[in-house]
Enzyme design. Structure first.
Site, PDB file in Angstrom:
ATOM      1  N   GLY A   1      -4.960  -1.683   4.904  1.00 51.80           N
ATOM      2  CA  GLY A   1      -4.111  -2.914   4.250  1.00 51.80           C
ATOM      3  C   GLY A   1      -4.742  -4.116   4.659  1.00 51.80           C
ATOM      4  N   ARG A   2      -5.182  -4.206   5.932  1.00 52.98           N
ATOM      5  CA  ARG A   2      -6.078  -5.550   6.284  1.00 52.98           C
ATOM      6  C   ARG A   2      -7.258  -5.704   5.749  1.00 52.98           C
ATOM      7  NH1 ARG A   2      -4.710  -1.957  10.295  1.00 52.98           N
ATOM      8  NH2 ARG A   2      -6.483  -1.203  11.660  1.00 52.98           N
TER       9      ARG A   2
ATOM     10  N   HIS B   1      -6.649 -32.724  18.215  1.00 53.79           N
ATOM     11  CA  HIS B   1      -5.640 -33.449  18.622  1.00 53.79           C
ATOM     12  C   HIS B   1      -4.429 -32.563  19.235  1.00 53.79           C
ATOM     13  CE1 HIS B   1      -7.715 -37.016  17.122  1.00 53.79           C
ATOM     14  NE2 HIS B   1      -8.122 -36.306  16.434  1.00 53.79           N
TER      15      HIS B   1
ATOM     16  N   LYS C   1       8.969  -0.877  14.002  1.00 54.75           N
ATOM     17  CA  LYS C   1       9.601  -0.404  12.650  1.00 54.75           C
ATOM     18  C   LYS C   1      10.858   0.774  13.022  1.00 54.75           C
ATOM     19  CE  LYS C   1       5.559  -0.824  10.012  1.00 54.75           C
ATOM     20  NZ  LYS C   1       4.655  -0.108   8.967  1.00 54.75           N
TER      21      LYS C   1
ATOM     22  N   GLU D   1      -5.037  -6.237  14.786  1.00 55.46           N
ATOM     23  CA  GLU D   1      -4.358  -4.869  14.487  1.00 55.46           C
ATOM     24  C   GLU D   1      -5.532  -3.793  14.351  1.00 55.46           C
ATOM     25  OE1 GLU D   1      -2.675  -3.943  10.182  1.00 55.46           O
ATOM     26  OE2 GLU D   1      -0.786  -4.450  11.563  1.00 55.46           O
TER      27      GLU D   1
ATOM     28  N   LYS E   1       0.792  -1.347   0.014  1.00 58.06           N
ATOM     29  CA  LYS E   1      -0.008   0.291  -0.052  1.00 58.06           C
ATOM     30  C   LYS E   1       0.861   1.345   0.018  1.00 58.06           C
ATOM     31  CE  LYS E   1      -3.377   2.451   2.886  1.00 58.06           C
ATOM     32  NZ  LYS E   1      -4.333   2.166   3.834  1.00 58.06           N
TER      33      LYS E   1
ATOM     34  N   GLU F   1      10.623  -4.846   4.604  1.00 57.61           N
ATOM     35  CA  GLU F   1      10.346  -5.898   4.397  1.00 57.61           C
ATOM     36  C   GLU F   1      10.339  -6.090   2.748  1.00 57.61           C
ATOM     37  OE1 GLU F   1       8.865  -4.836   6.919  1.00 57.61           O
ATOM     38  OE2 GLU F   1       8.900  -6.181   8.473  1.00 57.61           O
TER      39      GLU F   1
HETATM   40  O1  F6P Z   1       3.016  -2.629   9.800  1.00 58.83           O
HETATM   41  C1  F6P Z   1       1.806  -2.930   9.579  1.00 58.83           C
HETATM   42  C2  F6P Z   1       1.357  -2.744   8.247  1.00 58.83           C
HETATM   43  O2  F6P Z   1       1.239  -1.171   7.932  1.00 58.83           O
HETATM   44  C3  F6P Z   1      -0.042  -3.316   7.842  1.00 58.83           C
HETATM   45  O3  F6P Z   1      -1.040  -2.471   8.431  1.00 58.83           O
HETATM   46  C4  F6P Z   1       0.006  -3.410   6.353  1.00 58.83           C
HETATM   47  O4  F6P Z   1      -1.110  -4.430   6.204  1.00 58.83           O
HETATM   48  C5  F6P Z   1       1.380  -3.963   6.377  1.00 58.83           C
HETATM   49  O5  F6P Z   1       2.293  -3.094   7.197  1.00 58.83           O
HETATM   50  C6  F6P Z   1       1.899  -3.714   4.957  1.00 58.83           C
HETATM   51  O6  F6P Z   1       2.137  -2.551   4.533  1.00 58.83           O
HETATM   52  P1  F6P Z   1       2.167  -2.223   3.089  1.00 58.83           P
HETATM   53  O7  F6P Z   1       1.090  -2.790   2.231  1.00 58.83           O
HETATM   54  O8  F6P Z   1       2.146  -0.650   2.999  1.00 58.83           O
HETATM   55  O9  F6P Z   1       3.641  -2.737   2.787  1.00 58.83           O
END
Ligand code: F6P
Length: 557
Positions: free
Chosen positions: A276-277, A393, A521, A362, A212, A218
Site C-alpha cells: 500500500g505505501r 521558526h 484494528k 510502517e 488495496k 475507514e
Molecule cells: O492499516 C495499514 C494499512 O494496511 C496500510 O498498509 C495501507 O496503506 C492502509 O492500511 C490502507 O489499506 P487499503 O488500501 O487496503 O484500504
C-alpha cells in the site's frame, strides 16, 4: 532463501562500534583539512544532486558502512527484489513496486515475472485504462448522471491509498488542470467526510474508492457516507444510475468492489506484490492522473524508473539511496539518533514528510527479523518534518542547540514554481533566492556552528555567551534538483523507497509487511459494541477502558 544476517554479528559492525567509541566529529576541521571532501561526497542520481559532505562520517566510517552492506548482502537482496523473489516472507509475496514504472518495452533482463505472468504487460494494460478514463474525465466526455461534466474528484482511501496521492496532488499543483479539483477523505472521524463534501454539487462530483484490500473500515464507511450523500442530492429519476456514473474504484479485490455496487468496468486493479505505501504510482494514483493528465503522470513514472536504475546499477560506494540508508544506520545504531527530519524547502512538498512517515515507519518499525528471530539492534527511526522556512521558526532550535542528535535531509529546487519579486523602495528581490539563502544558511549553521570566541567577538555579554554558542556537527544531507517537476517528484519518492529498503536490508527485517497495525484494528471492532452501549461488551474491557467508556456515556449529548 538463506536467513537474514544478524548485522551485529558482522566484523563491520564491530569495527563501526570501535569507530563510534572514539568518534570525534569535527566538520570544521574535516572541511579545512580535506579540500576534496565535498567533491568526494557529492553524488548525482538521475536529476538529483546530493551533497553528503556535511554528514557525520569520515572515510573510515564510510568504508566500514560499505563493508557492512557487503556482509549483510545488501546488493543480493536488492537484486532479489528487482527479480521478483518473494522477499516479503511473512506475507509470501514478491515486492515489485519497481515494476510499476518499467517502460512497456523493457528488455527481458529487466522484466520480472510473478507465477509466470509478465507483470510489465499487466501494469501497462491497467495504466492504459487509467489514462483513458482520466482523459475522459478531463475532456468532459465522462459526465455525471445528469449529463454535467465532473468538476470535483474525491479520493476515498487511507494510508497508502491516500498519503501518496495527496502528497503528489499538492506537490504538482502547478500542473493541475483548471476547473477540476481533487479532494481527499481518509479519516473515519465524520468531520472529514462532512467538511470535504461541504459545498460540492453531487451532479459534478466523482468518487474514487481507493483500497488495496477493499476491506478497510475507514474507507468503506466513508464510501457508504459518500454514496448516501450522492443519492440524497439527486432526483429519484437520477438515483438508479448514480453509483455507476459517480463511483469508480481502485483495488486488488475486484470481487469486493462489485459487492459494493461499483461496476467493475470502472474498477482499476493492482496486485498483491505492490505494498500500500509503495502504490502511489499504480492505479492508486488515479486522482493524480485526472488532475495532472496522463502525460505528466508518465513523466513521474519515468522519474521513479530513473532512480530505480540508479539504485539497481550503481556500485554501492556511489549509490545515493544505499549511502543515505547506510548513513542512517550509522546515526541510528552508533550515534544514538532516534529521529530523522526531512525538511523540504518547497511549500509544494508540505505533505512529503507525512507521506514519508508511512513509507519509512510502517516499513522499518519492526522488532523481529524476517525469519522471526528478534532483532539485536535498534531499527526504524522516527521520520518527521515540515517545510522550511516554517520549521525554522518552530523546532529548529532543538536541532541546532538541543542535546539530541537529529540528522536532517534538506531538499531544495533551483527554479521556483512561482517566481515572485518583492519590491521595497524601488529595489527588487527575487523571493526564491531569499528562500534558497535560508536553505543554505541552515545546513551551514548546523554543520559548522558558532564558537564561544566568535560569539564574544560580536560583543556579547559573557553571561550570555554559552546560550549563544552553536555546537555544530549536526549532520545534514542537501538534495537539490533543477525544479519540482513530475519526474523529479518520482525520483525523490523512489530515493526514499530505496533508502528505506537499504536500512531494512541491513537490519534483516521484512520492510514490506505491517502486522503492527492489526491489533488496534481488531480491538476497535471489539470495542465498537461497547461504545454503542452493549453492556456485556463493555464489561469485557479492561478497567481503564471501562472508565473511559463511563466518561463517554456521562458526557454524551
Ligand atoms: O492499516 C495499514 C494499512 O494496511 C496500510 O498498509 C495501507 O496503506 C492502509 O492500511 C490502507 O489499506 P487499503 O488500501 O487496503 O484500504
Amino acid at each position: 532463501m538463506t536467513g537474514p544476517v544478524d548485522p551485529s554479528s558482522t566484523g563491520a559492525w564491530a569495527r563501526l562500534g570501535a569507530l563510534a567509541a572514539e568518534f570525534e566529529p569535527d566538520l570544521r576541521g574535516w572541511f579545512e583539512a580535506d579540500p576534496g571532501r565535498v567533491e568526494r561526497l557529492t553524488f548525482t542520481a538521475a536529476d538529483l544532486y546530493v551533497d553528503l559532505s556535511k554528514s557525520l562520517v569520515d572515510d573510515r566510517v564510510l568504508g566500514a558502512l560499505l563493508e557492512l552492506a557487503d556482509e549483510v548482502g545488501l546488493a543480493d537482496r536488492r537484486d532479489a527484489m528487482f527479480r521478483g523473489d518473494r522477499i516479503n516472507v511473512t506475507e509470501d509475496r514478491a515486492v515489485l513496486h519497481t515494476a510499476l514504472r518499467l517502460p512497456a518495452d523493457a528488455g527481458p533482463d529487466e522484466r520480472p515475472s510473478v507465477d509466470g505472468e509478465d507483470v510489465v504487460a499487466e501494469v501497462h494494460e491497467v495504466l492504459d485504462r487509467v489514462y483513458d478514463f482520466a482523459d475522459r474525465v478531463r475532456s468532459g466526455a465522462w459526465t455525471g448522471v445528469t449529463g454535467e461534466r465532473i468538476r470535483t474528484v474525491v479520493n476515498i482511501g487511507i494510508g497508502g491509498s491516500d498519503l501518496g496521492p495527496v502528497m503528489a496532488y499538492e506537490a504538482l499543483a502547478p500542473y493541475r488542470q483548471d476547473g477540476l479539483e481533487c479532494r481527499f477523505i481518509s479519516n473515519i472521524d465524520p468531520t472529514d467526510a462532512a467538511t470535504t463534501l461541504a459545498g460540492l454539487d453531487p451532479a459534478s462530483t466523482l468518487f474514487i474508492v481507493s483500497s488495496k484490500t477493499f476491506g478497510t473500515l475507514e474507507t468503506l464507511t466513508n464510501a457508504r457516507l459518500c454514496r448516501a450523500w450522492l443519492l440524497d442530492g439527486l432526483s429519484d429519476q437520477d438515483k438508479t444510475e448514480a453509483v455507476a456514473r459517480h463511483f469508480v474504484a481502485v483495488s486488488t479485490a475486484l470481487d469486493k468492489v462489485a459487492e459494493f455496487g461499483i461496476d467493475t468496468d470502472n474498477a482499476f486493479g493492482f496486485w498483491d506484490w505492490v505494498g500500500g505505501r509503495y502504490s502511489m504510482d499504480s492505479a492508486i494514483g488515479l486522482s493524480l492522473v485526472v488532475a495532472i493528465g496522463p502525460e505528466r503522470f508518465a513523466e513521474m513514472l519515468g522519474g521513479f524508473h530513473a532512480m530505480d536504475e540508479h539504485f539497481r546499477r550503481t556500485d554501492l560506494a556511489h549509490n545515493v539511496p544505499a549511502l543515505m540508508g547506510l548513513l542512517n544506520v550509522w546515526y541510528t545504531n552508533f550515534l544514538g539518533a532516534g529521529t530523522h527530519a526531512v525538511l523540504p524547502y518547497a511549500q509544494l512538498l508540505h505533505r512529503f514528510p507525512a507521506y514519508l512517515q508511512q513509507l519509512t515507519m510502517e516499513s522499518n518499525g519492526k522488532g523481529v527479523r524476517w525469519d522471526g528471530s528478534p532483532v539485536s539492534t535498534d531499527t526504524g527511526e522516527v521520520f518527521w518534518g515540515e517545510p522550511g522556512t516554517n520549521g525554522q521558526h518552530a523546532f529548529y532550535q532543538l536541532i541546532h542547540q538541543g542535546t539530541r542528535l537529529v540528522p536532517a535531509d534538506f531538499i531544495a529546487f533551483v527554479n521556483p514554481a512561482y517566481p515572485l519579486q518583492d519590491t521595497v523602495d524601488g529595489h527588487s528581490t527575487d523571493v526564491h533566492q531569499l528562500f534558497l539563502a535560508n536553505f543554505l544558511a541552515q545546513t551551514r549553521a548546523l554543520a559548522f556552528g558558532k564558537t564561544a570566541e566568535e560569539v564574544r567577538a560580536e560583543g556579547t555579554a559573557e553571561a550570555v555567551v554559552p546560550a549563544r554558542v552553536f555546537p555544530g556537527n549536526r549532520p545534514t544531507a542537501s538534495i537539490m534538483a533543477p525544479a519540482l517537476t513530475p519526474s523529479v517528484l518520482g525520483q525523490l519518492v523512489a530515493l526514499y523507497e530505496h533508502i528505506t529498503f537499504t536500512q531494512g536490508a541491513v537490519w534483516g527485517i521484512d520492510s514490506f509487511d505491517q502486522w503492527g497495525v492489526e491489533l488496534g484494528k481488531q480491538l476497535a471492532q471489539q470495542v465498537a459494541a461497547a461504545v454503542a452501549g452493549d453492556t456485556a461488551a463493555a464489561g469485557e474491557q479492561d478497567a481503564s477502558t471501562q472508565q473511559l467508556l463511563g466518561y463517554y456515556w456521562r458526557h454524551r449529548q
